[in-house]
Design a protein around this motif. Structure first.
Motif, PDB file in Angstrom:
ATOM      1  N   LEU A  42       0.803  -1.224   0.000  1.00 35.36           N
ATOM      2  CA  LEU A  42       0.000   0.000   0.000  1.00 35.36           C
ATOM      3  C   LEU A  42       0.837   1.275   0.000  1.00 35.36           C
ATOM      4  CD1 LEU A  42      -2.852  -1.066   2.425  1.00 35.36           C
ATOM      5  CD2 LEU A  42      -2.996  -0.736  -0.055  1.00 35.36           C
ATOM      6  N   GLN A  43       2.128   1.149   0.109  1.00 40.57           N
ATOM      7  CA  GLN A  43       3.001   2.321   0.104  1.00 40.57           C
ATOM      8  C   GLN A  43       3.396   2.739  -1.306  1.00 40.57           C
ATOM      9  OE1 GLN A  43       6.272   1.959   2.846  1.00 40.57           O
ATOM     10  NE2 GLN A  43       4.937   1.266   4.480  1.00 40.57           N
ATOM     11  N   GLY A  44       2.616   2.312  -2.305  1.00 40.42           N
ATOM     12  CA  GLY A  44       2.848   2.837  -3.646  1.00 40.42           C
ATOM     13  C   GLY A  44       3.067   1.815  -4.739  1.00 40.42           C
ATOM     14  N   VAL A  45       2.879   0.551  -4.472  1.00 46.19           N
ATOM     15  CA  VAL A  45       3.038  -0.450  -5.524  1.00 46.19           C
ATOM     16  C   VAL A  45       1.853  -0.345  -6.476  1.00 46.19           C
ATOM     17  CG1 VAL A  45       3.218  -2.912  -6.042  1.00 46.19           C
ATOM     18  CG2 VAL A  45       4.338  -1.982  -4.008  1.00 46.19           C
ATOM     19  N   GLU A  46       2.136  -0.207  -7.749  1.00 45.81           N
ATOM     20  CA  GLU A  46       1.110  -0.066  -8.783  1.00 45.81           C
ATOM     21  C   GLU A  46       1.263  -1.176  -9.813  1.00 45.81           C
ATOM     22  OE1 GLU A  46      -1.263   2.227  -8.678  1.00 45.81           O
ATOM     23  OE2 GLU A  46      -0.459   3.279  -6.942  1.00 45.81           O
ATOM     24  N   GLU A  47       0.289  -1.274 -10.713  1.00 45.58           N
ATOM     25  CA  GLU A  47       0.368  -2.225 -11.823  1.00 45.58           C
ATOM     26  C   GLU A  47       1.544  -1.847 -12.716  1.00 45.58           C
ATOM     27  OE1 GLU A  47      -1.145  -4.946 -12.176  1.00 45.58           O
ATOM     28  OE2 GLU A  47      -2.786  -4.722 -10.776  1.00 45.58           O
ATOM     29  N   PRO A  48       2.237  -2.769 -13.305  1.00 42.73           N
ATOM     30  CA  PRO A  48       2.005  -4.200 -13.351  1.00 42.73           C
ATOM     31  C   PRO A  48       2.634  -4.965 -12.180  1.00 42.73           C
ATOM     32  CG  PRO A  48       3.807  -3.708 -14.798  1.00 42.73           C
ATOM     33  CD  PRO A  48       3.318  -2.376 -14.214  1.00 42.73           C
ATOM     34  N   VAL A  49       3.368  -4.269 -11.339  1.00 42.88           N
ATOM     35  CA  VAL A  49       4.038  -4.940 -10.223  1.00 42.88           C
ATOM     36  C   VAL A  49       3.015  -5.511  -9.237  1.00 42.88           C
ATOM     37  CG1 VAL A  49       5.646  -4.623  -8.302  1.00 42.88           C
ATOM     38  CG2 VAL A  49       6.096  -3.521 -10.493  1.00 42.88           C
ATOM     39  N   LEU A  50       1.920  -4.823  -9.036  1.00 41.94           N
ATOM     40  CA  LEU A  50       0.903  -5.277  -8.101  1.00 41.94           C
ATOM     41  C   LEU A  50       0.389  -6.670  -8.469  1.00 41.94           C
ATOM     42  CD1 LEU A  50      -0.749  -4.577  -5.611  1.00 41.94           C
ATOM     43  CD2 LEU A  50      -2.396  -3.462  -7.112  1.00 41.94           C
ATOM     44  N   SER A  51       0.109  -6.898  -9.729  1.00 40.69           N
ATOM     45  CA  SER A  51      -0.342  -8.219 -10.175  1.00 40.69           C
ATOM     46  C   SER A  51       0.718  -9.273  -9.920  1.00 40.69           C
ATOM     47  CB  SER A  51      -0.682  -8.198 -11.664  1.00 40.69           C
ATOM     48  OG  SER A  51      -1.810  -7.415 -11.892  1.00 40.69           O
ATOM     49  N   ARG A  52       1.975  -8.906 -10.092  1.00 38.97           N
ATOM     50  CA  ARG A  52       3.062  -9.846  -9.850  1.00 38.97           C
ATOM     51  C   ARG A  52       3.189 -10.174  -8.368  1.00 38.97           C
ATOM     52  NH1 ARG A  52       7.903  -7.171 -12.725  1.00 38.97           N
ATOM     53  NH2 ARG A  52       9.039  -8.851 -11.703  1.00 38.97           N
ATOM     54  N   VAL A  53       2.911  -9.203  -7.498  1.00 36.95           N
ATOM     55  CA  VAL A  53       2.926  -9.459  -6.055  1.00 36.95           C
ATOM     56  C   VAL A  53       1.880 -10.511  -5.713  1.00 36.95           C
ATOM     57  CG1 VAL A  53       2.375  -8.457  -3.788  1.00 36.95           C
ATOM     58  CG2 VAL A  53       3.825  -7.200  -5.398  1.00 36.95           C
ATOM     59  N   PHE A  54       0.678 -10.326  -6.223  1.00 35.33           N
ATOM     60  CA  PHE A  54      -0.395 -11.293  -5.953  1.00 35.33           C
ATOM     61  C   PHE A  54      -0.034 -12.680  -6.490  1.00 35.33           C
ATOM     62  CE2 PHE A  54      -3.462  -7.471  -6.318  1.00 35.33           C
ATOM     63  CZ  PHE A  54      -3.223  -7.116  -5.006  1.00 35.33           C
ATOM     64  N   GLU A  55       0.476 -12.727  -7.705  1.00 31.54           N
ATOM     65  CA  GLU A  55       0.858 -14.002  -8.318  1.00 31.54           C
ATOM     66  C   GLU A  55       1.959 -14.689  -7.516  1.00 31.54           C
ATOM     67  OE1 GLU A  55       2.776 -15.662 -12.498  1.00 31.54           O
ATOM     68  OE2 GLU A  55       2.166 -13.576 -12.365  1.00 31.54           O
ATOM     69  N   TYR A  56       2.957 -13.923  -7.112  1.00 31.81           N
ATOM     70  CA  TYR A  56       4.082 -14.469  -6.351  1.00 31.81           C
ATOM     71  C   TYR A  56       3.611 -15.121  -5.053  1.00 31.81           C
ATOM     72  CZ  TYR A  56       8.324 -14.514  -3.511  1.00 31.81           C
ATOM     73  OH  TYR A  56       9.353 -14.903  -2.699  1.00 31.81           O
ATOM     74  N   TRP A  57       2.837 -14.381  -4.270  1.00 28.96           N
ATOM     75  CA  TRP A  57       2.404 -14.908  -2.973  1.00 28.96           C
ATOM     76  C   TRP A  57       1.411 -16.050  -3.123  1.00 28.96           C
ATOM     77  CZ3 TRP A  57       5.204 -14.605   1.061  1.00 28.96           C
ATOM     78  CH2 TRP A  57       6.104 -13.551   1.176  1.00 28.96           C
ATOM     79  N   THR A  58       0.612 -16.036  -4.180  1.00 28.41           N
ATOM     80  CA  THR A  58      -0.314 -17.136  -4.424  1.00 28.41           C
ATOM     81  C   THR A  58       0.447 -18.416  -4.768  1.00 28.41           C
ATOM     82  OG1 THR A  58      -2.052 -15.620  -5.114  1.00 28.41           O
ATOM     83  CG2 THR A  58      -2.262 -17.903  -5.850  1.00 28.41           C
ATOM     84  N   LYS A  59       1.550 -18.282  -5.502  1.00 27.00           N
ATOM     85  CA  LYS A  59       2.376 -19.452  -5.820  1.00 27.00           C
ATOM     86  C   LYS A  59       3.046 -20.014  -4.565  1.00 27.00           C
ATOM     87  CE  LYS A  59       3.357 -18.531 -10.641  1.00 27.00           C
ATOM     88  NZ  LYS A  59       4.394 -18.234 -11.633  1.00 27.00           N
ATOM     89  N   ILE A  60       3.406 -19.141  -3.647  1.00 24.12           N
ATOM     90  CA  ILE A  60       4.037 -19.585  -2.400  1.00 24.12           C
ATOM     91  C   ILE A  60       3.011 -20.315  -1.540  1.00 24.12           C
ATOM     92  CG2 ILE A  60       5.091 -18.781  -0.249  1.00 24.12           C
ATOM     93  CD1 ILE A  60       7.028 -17.780  -2.172  1.00 24.12           C
ATOM     94  N   ASP A  61       1.837 -19.681  -1.389  1.00 29.35           N
ATOM     95  CA  ASP A  61       0.760 -20.259  -0.577  1.00 29.35           C
ATOM     96  C   ASP A  61      -0.544 -19.623  -1.040  1.00 29.35           C
ATOM     97  OD1 ASP A  61      -1.136 -19.986   1.906  1.00 29.35           O
ATOM     98  OD2 ASP A  61       0.234 -21.634   2.407  1.00 29.35           O
ATOM     99  N   ALA A  62      -1.463 -20.447  -1.522  1.00 23.74           N
ATOM    100  CA  ALA A  62      -2.718 -19.932  -2.090  1.00 23.74           C
ATOM    101  C   ALA A  62      -3.516 -19.101  -1.094  1.00 23.74           C
ATOM    102  CB  ALA A  62      -3.565 -21.084  -2.614  1.00 23.74           C
TER     103      ALA A  62
END
Length: 53
Positions: free
Chosen positions: A18-38
């Protein structure tokens, strides 16, 4: 990791995102953490979405 540790992790990730991450990085954050643990990935997505609204 116990549930309290998972909650702290999710809150930490959401707080940093929430400190400023925007698309397309935001989508990659979600994808990364979902791959680690859904569940953690979903909680991160929900936390960011809820606080941005």
């Amino acid at each position: 990791m116990d549930e309290a540790a998972r909650t702290r992790l999710v809150n930490n990730i959401v707080g940093h995102v929430l400190q400023g991450v925007e698309e397309p990085v935001l989508s990659r954050v979600f994808e990364y953490w979902t791959k680690i643990d859904a569940t953690i990935g979903q909680r991160v997505r929900e936390g960011v979405t809820a606080r941005r609204s």
